[in-house]
Scaffold this active site. Structure first.
Site, PDB file in Angstrom:
ATOM      1  N   GLY A 116       8.925  -9.620  13.064  1.00  0.00           N
ATOM      2  CA  GLY A 116       8.803 -10.899  12.383  1.00  0.00           C
ATOM      3  C   GLY A 116       7.351 -11.257  12.104  1.00  0.00           C
ATOM      4  N   SER A 121       4.233 -11.287  14.833  1.00  0.00           N
ATOM      5  CA  SER A 121       4.795 -10.613  16.012  1.00  0.00           C
ATOM      6  C   SER A 121       3.839  -9.600  16.621  1.00  0.00           C
ATOM      7  CB  SER A 121       6.108  -9.921  15.630  1.00  0.00           C
ATOM      8  OG  SER A 121       5.873  -8.923  14.658  1.00  0.00           O
ATOM      9  N   LYS A 171       2.511  -6.921  14.654  1.00  0.00           N
ATOM     10  CA  LYS A 171       2.707  -5.646  13.953  1.00  0.00           C
ATOM     11  C   LYS A 171       1.387  -4.995  13.552  1.00  0.00           C
ATOM     12  CE  LYS A 171       4.947  -7.478  10.596  1.00  0.00           C
ATOM     13  NZ  LYS A 171       4.866  -8.896  10.939  1.00  0.00           N
ATOM     14  N   SER A 172       0.521  -5.744  12.897  1.00  0.00           N
ATOM     15  CA  SER A 172      -0.730  -5.165  12.391  1.00  0.00           C
ATOM     16  C   SER A 172      -1.629  -4.691  13.526  1.00  0.00           C
ATOM     17  CB  SER A 172      -1.470  -6.171  11.513  1.00  0.00           C
ATOM     18  OG  SER A 172      -0.737  -6.429  10.335  1.00  0.00           O
ATOM     19  N   ALA A 195      -4.258  -1.668   1.764  1.00  0.00           N
ATOM     20  CA  ALA A 195      -3.879  -3.083   1.800  1.00  0.00           C
ATOM     21  C   ALA A 195      -3.162  -3.475   0.511  1.00  0.00           C
ATOM     22  CB  ALA A 195      -5.127  -3.940   1.982  1.00  0.00           C
ATOM     23  N   THR A 196      -2.044  -4.169   0.654  1.00  0.00           N
ATOM     24  CA  THR A 196      -1.263  -4.574  -0.516  1.00  0.00           C
ATOM     25  C   THR A 196      -1.334  -6.070  -0.802  1.00  0.00           C
ATOM     26  OG1 THR A 196       0.735  -4.842   0.832  1.00  0.00           O
ATOM     27  CG2 THR A 196       0.378  -2.678  -0.198  1.00  0.00           C
ATOM     28  N   HIS A 206      -7.901 -10.189   8.710  1.00  0.00           N
ATOM     29  CA  HIS A 206      -7.433  -8.815   8.878  1.00  0.00           C
ATOM     30  C   HIS A 206      -8.592  -7.831   8.699  1.00  0.00           C
ATOM     31  CE1 HIS A 206      -3.033  -8.405   9.372  1.00  0.00           C
ATOM     32  NE2 HIS A 206      -2.986  -9.628   8.862  1.00  0.00           N
ATOM     33  N   ARG A 233     -10.434  -4.962  11.833  1.00  0.00           N
ATOM     34  CA  ARG A 233     -10.393  -3.498  11.865  1.00  0.00           C
ATOM     35  C   ARG A 233     -11.792  -2.893  11.878  1.00  0.00           C
ATOM     36  NH1 ARG A 233      -7.625  -4.835   6.824  1.00  0.00           N
ATOM     37  NH2 ARG A 233      -9.045  -4.361   5.123  1.00  0.00           N
TER      38      ARG A 233
END
Length: 176
Positions: free
Chosen positions: A18, A21, A23-24, A43-44, A59, A63
């Protein structure tokens, strides 16, 4: 296209869950574990407003600076073919499907592009996607179409994946 028609060459790690959650973050840890700093981040996301721009910037700052970033909202397959690192992290499938829909692509074209991505992958590909099918049925046709297309794409990636993980409240559950 059925899963048996796919000729996936690279390893596929599929991560779903979700919103918020984890994920990334989980996907980034997997990429670091596999390839260290030899990672391409595909990246989209598109920044249509300030809030989304801030999310993208957060984001980006999370990274490693050594990672190569490719920003491609639509032609993900072509972008993937330009990546020359052993690991590619696609974040995220759910935004890519949304972008294709908003670019007025027909459902069949969206599904064909998903298959193309699976067929043309030679790297280790880590794919992040949202699980949107756990809630109520959306009240409008566009949202139902999105939920259905993304649900199909998620099933397709999970079936083809060498590893699949579900993130819930920051905790990973290995599905396969």
């Amino acid at each position: 296209m059925t899963d048996s028609n796919l000729t996936k060459a690279g390893k596929l790690i599929y991560i779903t869950g979700g919103a918020r959650s984890g994920k990334s973050s989980f996907a980034e840890r997997q990429a670091l574990r596999l390839s260290g700093h030899a990672v391409t981040y595909l990246a989209t996301a598109q920044a249509f407003d300030g809030e989304m721009r801030a999310r993208i910037e957060r984001h980006q700052s999370d990274r490693p600076a050594e990672w190569i970033t490719l920003e491609e909202p639509l032609d993900v397959v072509a972008a993937l073919q330009t990546a020359h690192t052993p690991t590619v992290l696609l974040d995220c499938l759910s935004l890519w499907v949304s972008n294709l829909m908003l670019a007025e692509r027909e459902d069949g074209e969206v599904l064909a592009r998903v298959d193309d991505l699976l067929r043309h992958n030679s790297a280790t590909l880590i794919v992040v996607s949202n699980e949107v099918g756990l809630g109520i049925v959306p009240d409008n046709a566009l949202a139902r179409r999105y939920r259905d297309l993304l649900g199909w794409a998620n099933q397709h990636f999970a079936a083809a994946a060498d590893e699949a993980h579900l993130l819930v409240s920051g905790l990973p559950l290995r599905l396969k």
